[in-house]
Write a protein that holds these residues in place. Structure first.
Motif, PDB file in Angstrom:
ATOM      1  N   GLU A   4       0.829  -1.215   0.000  1.00  0.00           N
ATOM      2  CA  GLU A   4       0.000   0.000   0.000  1.00  0.00           C
ATOM      3  C   GLU A   4       0.862   1.263   0.000  1.00  0.00           C
ATOM      4  OE1 GLU A   4      -3.244   0.233  -0.623  1.00  0.00           O
ATOM      5  OE2 GLU A   4      -3.141  -1.934  -0.870  1.00  0.00           O
ATOM      6  N   ASP A   5       2.001   1.217   0.693  1.00  0.00           N
ATOM      7  CA  ASP A   5       2.914   2.366   0.692  1.00  0.00           C
ATOM      8  C   ASP A   5       3.474   2.595  -0.708  1.00  0.00           C
ATOM      9  OD1 ASP A   5       2.513   2.702   3.395  1.00  0.00           O
ATOM     10  OD2 ASP A   5       4.355   1.677   3.982  1.00  0.00           O
ATOM     11  N   VAL A   6       3.848   1.517  -1.382  1.00  0.00           N
ATOM     12  CA  VAL A   6       4.377   1.616  -2.741  1.00  0.00           C
ATOM     13  C   VAL A   6       3.303   2.191  -3.659  1.00  0.00           C
ATOM     14  CG1 VAL A   6       5.181   0.295  -4.749  1.00  0.00           C
ATOM     15  CG2 VAL A   6       6.089  -0.225  -2.474  1.00  0.00           C
ATOM     16  N   LEU A   7       2.102   1.673  -3.558  1.00  0.00           N
ATOM     17  CA  LEU A   7       1.007   2.140  -4.402  1.00  0.00           C
ATOM     18  C   LEU A   7       0.737   3.633  -4.180  1.00  0.00           C
ATOM     19  CD1 LEU A   7      -0.622   0.563  -6.485  1.00  0.00           C
ATOM     20  CD2 LEU A   7      -2.415   0.302  -4.785  1.00  0.00           C
ATOM     21  N   ALA A   8       0.759   4.075  -2.931  1.00  0.00           N
ATOM     22  CA  ALA A   8       0.540   5.493  -2.624  1.00  0.00           C
ATOM     23  C   ALA A   8       1.647   6.356  -3.219  1.00  0.00           C
ATOM     24  CB  ALA A   8       0.453   5.699  -1.114  1.00  0.00           C
ATOM     25  N   LYS A   9       2.887   5.906  -3.126  1.00  0.00           N
ATOM     26  CA  LYS A   9       4.011   6.660  -3.689  1.00  0.00           C
ATOM     27  C   LYS A   9       3.916   6.703  -5.218  1.00  0.00           C
ATOM     28  CE  LYS A   9       7.340   5.840   0.036  1.00  0.00           C
ATOM     29  NZ  LYS A   9       7.372   7.193   0.543  1.00  0.00           N
ATOM     30  N   VAL A  10       3.532   5.603  -5.818  1.00  0.00           N
ATOM     31  CA  VAL A  10       3.385   5.560  -7.281  1.00  0.00           C
ATOM     32  C   VAL A  10       2.256   6.476  -7.722  1.00  0.00           C
ATOM     33  CG1 VAL A  10       2.729   4.077  -9.225  1.00  0.00           C
ATOM     34  CG2 VAL A  10       4.454   3.297  -7.582  1.00  0.00           C
ATOM     35  N   ARG A  11       1.128   6.434  -7.029  1.00  0.00           N
ATOM     36  CA  ARG A  11      -0.011   7.297  -7.381  1.00  0.00           C
ATOM     37  C   ARG A  11       0.397   8.774  -7.295  1.00  0.00           C
ATOM     38  NH1 ARG A  11      -3.763   4.851  -4.827  1.00  0.00           N
ATOM     39  NH2 ARG A  11      -5.047   4.101  -6.552  1.00  0.00           N
ATOM     40  N   SER A  12       1.116   9.133  -6.260  1.00  0.00           N
ATOM     41  CA  SER A  12       1.580  10.511  -6.089  1.00  0.00           C
ATOM     42  C   SER A  12       2.544  10.904  -7.217  1.00  0.00           C
ATOM     43  CB  SER A  12       2.263  10.650  -4.729  1.00  0.00           C
ATOM     44  OG  SER A  12       2.746  11.944  -4.559  1.00  0.00           O
ATOM     45  N   PHE A  13       3.443  10.004  -7.566  1.00  0.00           N
ATOM     46  CA  PHE A  13       4.390  10.234  -8.662  1.00  0.00           C
ATOM     47  C   PHE A  13       3.644  10.453  -9.974  1.00  0.00           C
ATOM     48  CE2 PHE A  13       6.906   8.475 -12.178  1.00  0.00           C
ATOM     49  CZ  PHE A  13       8.096   9.175 -12.051  1.00  0.00           C
ATOM     50  N   VAL A  14       2.670   9.596 -10.258  1.00  0.00           N
ATOM     51  CA  VAL A  14       1.898   9.681 -11.503  1.00  0.00           C
ATOM     52  C   VAL A  14       1.084  10.968 -11.529  1.00  0.00           C
ATOM     53  CG1 VAL A  14      -0.010   8.620 -12.796  1.00  0.00           C
ATOM     54  CG2 VAL A  14       1.845   7.195 -11.877  1.00  0.00           C
ATOM     55  N   GLU A  15       0.472  11.314 -10.416  1.00  0.00           N
ATOM     56  CA  GLU A  15      -0.325  12.539 -10.356  1.00  0.00           C
ATOM     57  C   GLU A  15       0.528  13.747 -10.713  1.00  0.00           C
ATOM     58  OE1 GLU A  15      -3.565  14.594  -7.398  1.00  0.00           O
ATOM     59  OE2 GLU A  15      -2.005  13.348  -6.503  1.00  0.00           O
ATOM     60  N   GLU A  16       1.740  13.792 -10.195  1.00  0.00           N
ATOM     61  CA  GLU A  16       2.648  14.905 -10.484  1.00  0.00           C
ATOM     62  C   GLU A  16       3.084  14.893 -11.949  1.00  0.00           C
ATOM     63  OE1 GLU A  16       4.617  18.316 -10.175  1.00  0.00           O
ATOM     64  OE2 GLU A  16       3.336  17.483  -8.599  1.00  0.00           O
ATOM     65  N   ARG A  17       3.445  13.726 -12.473  1.00  0.00           N
ATOM     66  CA  ARG A  17       3.922  13.601 -13.860  1.00  0.00           C
ATOM     67  C   ARG A  17       2.834  13.925 -14.878  1.00  0.00           C
ATOM     68  NH1 ARG A  17       9.212  11.550 -15.449  1.00  0.00           N
ATOM     69  NH2 ARG A  17       8.125  11.530 -17.432  1.00  0.00           N
ATOM     70  N   LEU A  18       1.582  13.596 -14.550  1.00  0.00           N
ATOM     71  CA  LEU A  18       0.492  13.782 -15.505  1.00  0.00           C
ATOM     72  C   LEU A  18      -0.299  15.069 -15.261  1.00  0.00           C
ATOM     73  CD1 LEU A  18      -0.872  10.130 -15.873  1.00  0.00           C
ATOM     74  CD2 LEU A  18       0.704  11.371 -17.374  1.00  0.00           C
ATOM     75  N   LYS A  19       0.180  15.897 -14.365  1.00  0.00           N
ATOM     76  CA  LYS A  19      -0.495  17.163 -14.094  1.00  0.00           C
ATOM     77  C   LYS A  19      -0.596  17.956 -15.399  1.00  0.00           C
ATOM     78  CE  LYS A  19       0.310  18.898 -10.166  1.00  0.00           C
ATOM     79  NZ  LYS A  19       1.023  19.429  -9.029  1.00  0.00           N
ATOM     80  N   GLY A  20      -1.795  18.346 -15.755  1.00  0.00           N
ATOM     81  CA  GLY A  20      -1.998  19.111 -16.980  1.00  0.00           C
ATOM     82  C   GLY A  20      -2.261  18.248 -18.208  1.00  0.00           C
TER      83      GLY A  20
END
Length: 196
Positions: A4-20
């Motif tokens: 779950e920690d990995v998934l949360a970190k990945v989701r946060s990473f993706v959210e930042e990368r795909l912003k916009g």
């Protein structure tokens, strides 16, 4: 690190990368994640691989473009998941699924997880959501001018690309969505002819 920690970190990473990102943003990744979980549970697939691949599958769209995003996305996923301490075998499975998910190229899906990611992404490519995404994506890519009279043919081309599935379950889920797009095209053509 717990899953779950990995998934949360990945989701946060993706959210930042795909912003916009207008068409393949986090909302798309979350819908693909939903279908990956549904298909993965039904077929007994590795849900950890599917969850990570679903979130990361379009992470390179803003930088590499749609035509090459699957290669760059696999590289980004390998780097990130290695840094997060995932076992090499899991990292490779996620990266391979990302390489094989795209309509624009890459290898044919071979493993169950690769096939499921492909099908889950395809489910978001068709139906009402698929129509909205195609109309939004078309002018950005130059594949559609925005002229409504050209839309039926553009949607037909999109529909043909959206018919390929690798699992029976994915194909079954797609039936209603494909039918909806076909009916939408017929209605649009009738309206363009002034018949309704």
């Amino acid at each position: 690190m717990a899953h779950e920690d990995v998934l949360a970190k990945v989701r946060s990473f993706v959210e930042e990368r795909l912003k916009g990102e207008r068409v393949s943003g986090l909302d798309h990744a979350e819908r693909v994640l939903f279908w990956c979980e549904r298909l993965g549970q039904a077929l007994g697939a590795d849900l950890e691989v599917l969850r990570l691949a679903a979130l990361l599958h379009d992470v390179a769209v803003p930088t590499a473009g749609r035509e090459r995003h699957f290669e760059e996305g696999a590289r980004i996923a390998e780097e990130l998941l290695t840094e997060l301490g995932l076992p090499r075998k899991k990292v490779e499975a996620v990266a391979n699924a990302i390489r094989a998910h795209s309509t624009f190229g890459g290898p044919e899906p071979e493993t169950l997880e690769e096939k499921i990611l492909f099908d889950a992404d395809r489910l978001d490519f068709i139906g009402a959501i698929g129509i909205v995404r195609a109309i939004a994506r078309g002018p950005l890519s130059g594949a559609y001018s925005g002229d409504v009279s050209e839309l039926p043919e553009f949607l037909r081309q999109t529909l043909e690309r959206g018919r390929k599935f690798y699992t029976q379950e994915g194909a079954k889920l797609a039936e209603d969505r494909l039918r909806f797009v076909e009916e939408f095209i017929k209605r649009l053509e009738a309206e363009l002819r002034g018949e309704c």
